[in-house]
Design an enzyme around this catalytic site. Structure first.
Site, PDB file in Angstrom:
ATOM      1  N   GLU A 106     -39.383  -5.585  45.872  1.00 19.81           N
ATOM      2  CA  GLU A 106     -38.810  -4.540  45.015  1.00 19.81           C
ATOM      3  C   GLU A 106     -39.924  -3.687  44.431  1.00 19.81           C
ATOM      4  OE1 GLU A 106     -35.862  -6.204  42.328  1.00 19.81           O
ATOM      5  OE2 GLU A 106     -36.136  -4.565  40.908  1.00 19.81           O
ATOM      6  N   ASP A 108     -40.182  -0.784  41.472  1.00 20.62           N
ATOM      7  CA  ASP A 108     -39.321  -0.334  40.366  1.00 20.62           C
ATOM      8  C   ASP A 108     -39.875   0.757  39.484  1.00 20.62           C
ATOM      9  OD1 ASP A 108     -37.223  -2.125  40.462  1.00 20.62           O
ATOM     10  OD2 ASP A 108     -38.278  -3.640  39.301  1.00 20.62           O
ATOM     11  N   GLU A 110     -38.306   2.130  35.829  1.00 20.83           N
ATOM     12  CA  GLU A 110     -37.217   2.043  34.851  1.00 20.83           C
ATOM     13  C   GLU A 110     -37.569   2.924  33.666  1.00 20.83           C
ATOM     14  OE1 GLU A 110     -34.857  -2.147  35.111  1.00 20.83           O
ATOM     15  OE2 GLU A 110     -36.760  -2.191  34.039  1.00 20.83           O
TER      16      GLU A 110
END
Ligand code: NAG
Length: 294
Positions: A106, A108, A110
């Site tokens: 993953e 990411d 955010e």
């Protein structure tokens, strides 16, 4: 980034305008209808303007989200986002690549909202084989709610680079030689969602979502995935656009100019780095922190 199309053009082709155009079609903004499925939020996610704009909303009942139809096994993906304006405390807009499986990979972004006038936190992480714990957080040098800005992921066999408006902010190099796992065999989809995380997002959960401001909305436009390897389903079947052999992005590394920019962002805008969190890693930071600059 160092890639300049002109450097990639074999000399013979450079003589002919038209074969060039065929080989290197301009990378244009993709149609959201063609690239994505609205997967969460029952009517809270919308594709507008003939596929050129996508919005996610969040209210007390639910957030919303979308995912790419394609799986990618490496790519250079750009998206413009405009985040929830005003009092966005408690909201999180996640934008990430993720594979399936129990030992997933993953990459990411955010965006943690905040009270009006207080800065967003850009949180990043990299998971390999289901293990993350590689958080780095940043302030932005602009108001990410006032306008659209480009958030990019370059993922190739050498490196993962996060960039904001073309400025690299984080690099996770392939250090498999030093024993650090690197994502390179699990195809990933691109996901994004807007959700309520007021148990932790803003000042560690102290500031709650103010639902009188709902619905909250984040907007997306100008998705560019002209340089990707799309995974076709078989173990080894992957289709790259443009053909990988002629494309620089698949071999790209940060040149020295980009590394300077990266250091500039990290010096002035990084607010958390797991690599320097000695409380968390009393035994010393993870291997990738020791090797080369991140
Ligand atoms: C919100 O603003 C406060 C005060 O400036 C800051 O400490 C915090 O890091 C900001 N961001 C989040 C996500 O809490």
């Amino acid at each position: 980034m160092s890639t300049s199309i002109s450097l990639l053009i074999p000399p013979i082709l450079a003589l002919s305008c038209c074969s060039l155009l065929l080989l290197f079609p301009p990378i244009s903004a993709a149609d959201f209808n063609r690239e994505f499925d609205l997967t969460w939020g029952q009517g809270r996610a919308h594709i507008l303007d003939n596929g050129q704009l996508l919005t996610l909303t969040l209210d007390r009942t639910s957030g919303s989200g979308f995912q790419s139809k394609n799986h990618y096994l490496f790519g250079k993906l750009d998206m413009q986002l405009k985040l929830v304006p005003g009092n966005s405390a408690g909201t999180v807009t996640a934008y990430f690549l993720k594979s399936g499986g129990a030992a997933w990979d993953e990459i990411d972004y955010e965006f943690l909202g905040n009270l009006s006038g207080q800065p967003y936190t850009l949180h990043t992480n990299v998971f390999t084989n289901g293990k993350g714990d590689r958080e780095q957080q940043f302030r932005l040098w602009f108001d990410p709610t006032a306008d659209f800005h480009t958030y990019s992921i370059l993922w190739n066999p050498n490196t993962i680079v996060f960039s904001v408006d073309g400025n690299p902010i984080r690099e996770f190099k392939n250090l498999e030689a030093a024993g650090v796992p690197f994502p390179k065999s699990r195809p990933m989809r691109l996901y994004s969602s807007l959700w309520n995380a007021d148990d932790w997002a803003t000042r560690g959960g102290l500031v709650k979502t103010d639902w009188s401001n709902a619905p909250f909305a984040a907007s997306y436009r100008d998705f560019r995935a002209g340089e990707v390897c799309v995974w076709r389903g078989g173990e080894t079947s992957t289709f790259c656009t443009p053909p990988a052999a002629t494309s620089g992005w698949l071999n790209q590394r940060l040149d020295s100019m980009s590394q300077q920019k990266l250091r500039w962002v990290q010096t002035h805008y990084m607010i958390y780095n797991y690599c320097t969190d000695t409380k968390r890693f009393p035994q010393g930071p993870p291997t990738e922190c020791n090797t080369a600059a991140h």
